[in-house]
Write a protein that holds these residues in place. Sequence first.
Motif, PDB file in Angstrom:
ATOM      1  N   ARG A 111       0.638  -0.929   0.071  1.00 29.93           N
ATOM      2  CA  ARG A 111      -0.115   0.240  -0.013  1.00 29.93           C
ATOM      3  C   ARG A 111       0.902   1.571  -0.043  1.00 29.93           C
ATOM      4  O   ARG A 111       0.360   1.857  -0.146  1.00 29.93           O
ATOM      5  CB  ARG A 111      -0.845  -0.317   1.428  1.00 29.93           C
ATOM      6  CG  ARG A 111      -1.612   1.016   1.432  1.00 29.93           C
ATOM      7  CD  ARG A 111      -1.954   1.130   2.648  1.00 29.93           C
ATOM      8  NE  ARG A 111      -1.434   1.208   3.404  1.00 29.93           N
ATOM      9  CZ  ARG A 111      -1.120   0.560   5.429  1.00 29.93           C
ATOM     10  NH1 ARG A 111      -1.393   0.367   5.516  1.00 29.93           N
ATOM     11  NH2 ARG A 111       0.089   1.356   6.145  1.00 29.93           N
ATOM     12  N   TYR A 114       2.309   1.812  -3.407  1.00 33.42           N
ATOM     13  CA  TYR A 114       1.218   2.055  -4.093  1.00 33.42           C
ATOM     14  C   TYR A 114       1.014   3.508  -4.094  1.00 33.42           C
ATOM     15  O   TYR A 114       1.362   4.307  -5.122  1.00 33.42           O
ATOM     16  CB  TYR A 114       0.271   1.796  -3.899  1.00 33.42           C
ATOM     17  CG  TYR A 114      -0.948   2.166  -4.947  1.00 33.42           C
ATOM     18  CD1 TYR A 114      -1.267   1.967  -5.959  1.00 33.42           C
ATOM     19  CD2 TYR A 114      -1.883   3.440  -4.619  1.00 33.42           C
ATOM     20  CE1 TYR A 114      -1.914   2.440  -6.708  1.00 33.42           C
ATOM     21  CE2 TYR A 114      -2.766   3.889  -5.107  1.00 33.42           C
ATOM     22  CZ  TYR A 114      -3.204   3.391  -6.256  1.00 33.42           C
ATOM     23  OH  TYR A 114      -3.791   3.754  -6.890  1.00 33.42           O
ATOM     24  N   MET A 126       1.680   5.780 -10.774  1.00 32.79           N
ATOM     25  CA  MET A 126       1.035   5.245 -11.226  1.00 32.79           C
ATOM     26  C   MET A 126      -0.771   6.407 -11.917  1.00 32.79           C
ATOM     27  O   MET A 126      -0.377   8.072 -11.438  1.00 32.79           O
ATOM     28  CB  MET A 126      -0.092   5.184  -9.422  1.00 32.79           C
ATOM     29  CG  MET A 126       1.025   3.236  -9.051  1.00 32.79           C
ATOM     30  SD  MET A 126       0.194   2.214 -10.193  1.00 32.79           S
ATOM     31  CE  MET A 126       1.604   0.555  -8.918  1.00 32.79           C
ATOM     32  N   LEU A 210      -5.540  -2.561 -11.664  1.00 30.18           N
ATOM     33  CA  LEU A 210      -4.588  -2.983 -10.868  1.00 30.18           C
ATOM     34  C   LEU A 210      -3.824  -4.419 -10.587  1.00 30.18           C
ATOM     35  O   LEU A 210      -4.597  -4.835 -10.384  1.00 30.18           O
ATOM     36  CB  LEU A 210      -4.417  -2.115 -10.310  1.00 30.18           C
ATOM     37  CG  LEU A 210      -3.497  -2.355  -9.004  1.00 30.18           C
ATOM     38  CD1 LEU A 210      -1.666  -1.404  -9.051  1.00 30.18           C
ATOM     39  CD2 LEU A 210      -3.206  -1.489  -6.964  1.00 30.18           C
ATOM     40  N   LEU A 240       1.405  -3.526  -9.438  1.00 26.76           N
ATOM     41  CA  LEU A 240       2.422  -3.573  -7.918  1.00 26.76           C
ATOM     42  C   LEU A 240       2.855  -4.556  -7.301  1.00 26.76           C
ATOM     43  O   LEU A 240       1.732  -5.626  -7.650  1.00 26.76           O
ATOM     44  CB  LEU A 240       0.987  -3.032  -7.489  1.00 26.76           C
ATOM     45  CG  LEU A 240       1.536  -2.743  -5.628  1.00 26.76           C
ATOM     46  CD1 LEU A 240       2.636  -1.248  -5.517  1.00 26.76           C
ATOM     47  CD2 LEU A 240      -0.215  -2.132  -4.626  1.00 26.76           C
TER      48      LEU A 240
END
Length: 244
Positions: A111, A114, A126, A210, A240
């Motif tokens: 997380r 990301y 991203m 994603l 990811l």
Amino acid sequence: MARCCCRALLALCDRCQACAGLLPPGTCGPVCPDCAALLRPRLGGYCPRCGELAADPDAPPFLCNACRLSGRPWEGFAFHGPYDGLLRDLILGFKFHGRLGQGRVLAGLARDAYRRAVARTGEGAMDPAGPGGIVPVPLHPRRLAWRGFNQSLELARLLAADLGRPVLPGALRRIRDTTPQSQLPGARRRANIAGAFVADPALVAGRGVLLVDDVMTTGATIDTAVNALRAAGAARVDVLVIAR
């Protein structure tokens, strides 16, 4: 009996989810300071499009030769760190021994990776609007029955709760039961995984997604999965992974 269960739960909460040692008083997070230091993210010396690592971890991010010459089939890319040391141990413990507490630690690292990739600009950034859905790299049903769970799906579920995005577990299916990539030399991995995935246009067409996996080594699996999503009409694919 209930009191015993509560005591056991409290004792677990006081333990580092990486080394199982007692957490020092005031520790914020699921791991102790020593393990947190070993799990620091890789912030330099890597390619922002694919995460290939350079020898100098303090060098600024720069495009590797492969990404500069031919690009990648995905847009955004994020990873936490190299596949070695404590990070590797956590991934193997979660993946092959079902240590779900370690899965929560790994999901937290993913997380944060990301969010760093959303905040940056340029190559490998991203989509700031966020994905329309989170797609885990799937296992073949035979491998899933043997292992009992798909680590990428569990990571996607934990991420979905943090990011407020839906998981799309049926968006990508593995239709060939391939030899595990880890058992093959790099030169044979691309042929091994070719044609192994098919994506569902009803779930991905016109949508940004994603793609989530635990480890990327040569990139053959990720390449093949992204190409399947593209073939099904995905408007954008970001990638990811936890380790590179």
